[in-house]
Motif scaffolding. Structure first.
Motif, PDB file in Angstrom:
ATOM      1  N   THR A  67       0.821  -1.216   0.000  1.00  0.00           N
ATOM      2  CA  THR A  67       0.000   0.000   0.000  1.00  0.00           C
ATOM      3  C   THR A  67       0.855   1.266   0.000  1.00  0.00           C
ATOM      4  N   ARG A  94       4.632   3.589  -4.646  1.00  0.00           N
ATOM      5  CA  ARG A  94       4.313   4.732  -5.493  1.00  0.00           C
ATOM      6  C   ARG A  94       4.647   4.448  -6.962  1.00  0.00           C
ATOM      7  N   ARG A 154      -4.294  -5.430  -6.490  1.00  0.00           N
ATOM      8  CA  ARG A 154      -5.186  -4.935  -7.553  1.00  0.00           C
ATOM      9  C   ARG A 154      -5.316  -3.417  -7.494  1.00  0.00           C
ATOM     10  N   VAL A 155      -5.507  -2.885  -6.292  1.00  0.00           N
ATOM     11  CA  VAL A 155      -5.636  -1.435  -6.139  1.00  0.00           C
ATOM     12  C   VAL A 155      -4.347  -0.747  -6.580  1.00  0.00           C
ATOM     13  N   ALA A 156      -3.207  -1.320  -6.223  1.00  0.00           N
ATOM     14  CA  ALA A 156      -1.927  -0.736  -6.641  1.00  0.00           C
ATOM     15  C   ALA A 156      -1.823  -0.682  -8.158  1.00  0.00           C
ATOM     16  N   SER A 157      -2.176  -1.786  -8.819  1.00  0.00           N
ATOM     17  CA  SER A 157      -2.102  -1.819 -10.285  1.00  0.00           C
ATOM     18  C   SER A 157      -3.079  -0.838 -10.912  1.00  0.00           C
ATOM     19  N   LEU A 158      -4.292  -0.785 -10.388  1.00  0.00           N
ATOM     20  CA  LEU A 158      -5.290   0.146 -10.908  1.00  0.00           C
ATOM     21  C   LEU A 158      -4.899   1.605 -10.670  1.00  0.00           C
ATOM     22  N   SER A 159      -4.028   1.830  -9.684  1.00  0.00           N
ATOM     23  CA  SER A 159      -3.593   3.193  -9.358  1.00  0.00           C
ATOM     24  C   SER A 159      -2.384   3.627 -10.167  1.00  0.00           C
ATOM     25  N   GLY A 160      -1.904   2.763 -11.058  1.00  0.00           N
ATOM     26  CA  GLY A 160      -0.777   3.120 -11.899  1.00  0.00           C
ATOM     27  C   GLY A 160       0.565   2.608 -11.417  1.00  0.00           C
ATOM     28  N   VAL A 161       0.572   1.877 -10.303  1.00  0.00           N
ATOM     29  CA  VAL A 161       1.817   1.279  -9.828  1.00  0.00           C
ATOM     30  C   VAL A 161       2.139   0.062 -10.703  1.00  0.00           C
TER      31      VAL A 161
END
Length: 482
Positions: free
Chosen positions: A327, A330, A351-358
């Motif tokens: 989490t 960056r 999944r959230v990391a990937s969807l956030s552009g990480v």
């Protein structure tokens, strides 16, 4: 006919009772609860036996006690550092540690993982080089050698290790070897006899109390640690056996990750070994003495915490560390693991990391060593492909390393896989590392491994056969208890 009906009714009644135990008494997570209910429902009698062997809950038990081994000197150091963190007075020696204060604080306050920032680290990815270095360090030992492995095989490498330890024991060096009874099930008394006769001590973790019956079978000590004279520590994924030298016809080259550490982090590795040893040994013979924790001159500037977890822990410490790292990402996440069966919290975080552009990168083997685990891994990998993560299948043998690197700054190397077993059932230990050079070195190794890996695309994954999809679905359903 009456007896058969009565017996069937009794089985159904017992299943209902066990179901209530699973749901209300054990307080397991929902995935594990449903998996066990499915087992009890589909295979009533055998399911009950499996439950007895594989479903004990150690979280209500405290197996390790700090005061048991009277490490008063280390206890004072731990309490002082905890006090410094609570009062926000701790003076960090490097920026990476300072930037990850929240992760360090969590590991310190809830896992007693002391932070040291004076370490020197050497990374091994090849078994031959790792064991050559280890054997050289053992050869030079003058005081004591502490060794703990999940697997010690009765083969050429295992015999070389025992012969060397026997030689050192005859020289007067104190030798202690701790192995897991299930993982090292092929070794016997004869294999250990020479070492014991030379004065070395050997113990098994959670041994069978009755012949062929071990109700603690499912809770294994998966840790791999070596401490030499209190000055050098080893931690990572390699076990002891010829296959870890790349000599297995089935697996071929064995790609793993292991660390050789010099610095104050060795104190923490030593502490972990002593706690495990005293639990396994009937004599509880290791107590705090200054010789076990000698003064260590600063060897480097690498920040390290040694974090342990197990089925006796209230919290899943290593998993929580992974979550905090994911989490915080960056830019990038690099993960190597032989098994990828995360629970919903870790999967959602990725999944959230990937969807956030990480940039999320995961490398797994392209061949199985456990079929159900392999199919469950592919099932979960599909979830990451859908959100744009990059997945690599290692083709150059078998990849067994357990590493995670965040933003080329912080990393973790140890024994814990990304799966339910490592998070909940096994006794594990990882080094959490706060250093750019080490993290970049680990990522350089990842990029080299890409050269002998293939990319698994979403299109290829979606074209898998119906039979593979069925195997994935069954394996995923059982994944909480694999």
């Amino acid at each position: 006919m009456y007896v058969t009906t009565l017996l069937l009714g009794l089985i159904i009644f017992l299943n209902i009772i066990f179901a209530f135990v699973v749901i209300f008494q054990e307080r397991r997570d929902i995935g594990s609860t449903w998996a066990w209910l499915l087992v009890l429902l589909l295979i009533p009698i055998a399911g009950f036996v499996l439950y007895l062997f594989f479903a004990q809950n150690f979280r209500r038990k405290r197996l390790f006690y700090w005061d048991d081994i009277k490490k008063r000197g280390l206890d004072r150091g731990l309490k002082f550092q905890m006090s410094q963190f609570r009062s926000d007075q701790f003076q960090f020696k490097n920026n990476i540690s300072s930037q990850n204060k929240d992760l360090i604080t969590m590991n310190l306050l809830h896992n007693q993982a002391v932070l040291s920032e004076d370490n020197q680290v050497e990374i091994f990815t090849d078994g031959k080089k790792k064991f050559a270095a280890l054997f050289q360090d053992i050869e030079q030992a003058s005081e004591f050698i502490h060794i703990q492995y999940y697997i010690i095989q009765k083969d050429n490498l295992g015999k070389q290790l025992m012969d060397l330890l026997t030689k050192k024991a005859k020289e007067g060096v104190k030798v202690r070897v701790l192995y897991d009874e299930l993982g090292s099930r092929r070794i016997n008394k004869k294999f250990l006899q020479d070492l014991r006769e030379a004065g070395g001590k050997v113990e098994a973790f959670f041994p069978s109390k009755y012949r062929l019956i071990n109700l603690r079978l499912n809770y294994r000590n998966h840790r791999k640690l070596v401490i030499i004279d209190g000055k050098i520590g080893y931690i990572g994924g390699f076990n002891v056996g010829d296959e870890y030298l790349g000599l297995s016809p089935k697996f071929g080259y064995w790609r793993d990750t292991h660390l050789r550490i010099e610095g104050a982090a060795v104190y923490s590795i030593q502490t972990r070994f002593i706690l495990d040893w005293n639990l396994a040994s009937a004599d509880h013979d290791v107590v705090y003495t200054p010789s076990l924790f000698p003064h260590l001159p600063s060897k480097g500037n690498v920040g390290i915490q040694i974090v342990s977890s197990g089925p006796d822990s209230e919290y899943e410490h290593i998993k929580n560390g992974y979550l905090k790292m994911i989490t915080s990402a960056r830019k990038s996440i690099y993960i190597q693991t032989p098994y990828f069966i995360p629970d919903s919290s870790v999967l959602d975080a990725l999944r959230v990391a990937s969807l956030s552009g990480v940039e999320v990168n995961v490398m797994i083997p392209d061949k199985p060593d456990h079929m159900f685990v392999y199919w469950a891994t592919l099932s979960h990998i599909g979830e990451l492909l859908k959100v744009g993560a990059k997945v690599y299948l290692y083709n150059n043998g078998f990849i067994h390393g357990k590493t995670i690197v965040i933003d080329d700054e912080i990393s973790s190397v140890g024994t814990a896989n990304i799966d339910f077993r490592s998070f909940k059932l096994n006794f594990e230990v990882n080094a959490f590392i706060y250093d750019e050079c080490i993290s970049q070195h680990l990522n350089d190794n990842f990029r080299k491994d890409i050269e002998v890996s293939s990319v698994l695309t979403l299109e290829e994954y979606q074209e898998r056969s119906r039979w593979i999809r069925i195997k994935e679905s069954i394996s995923r359903l059982l994944s909480p208890i694999l």
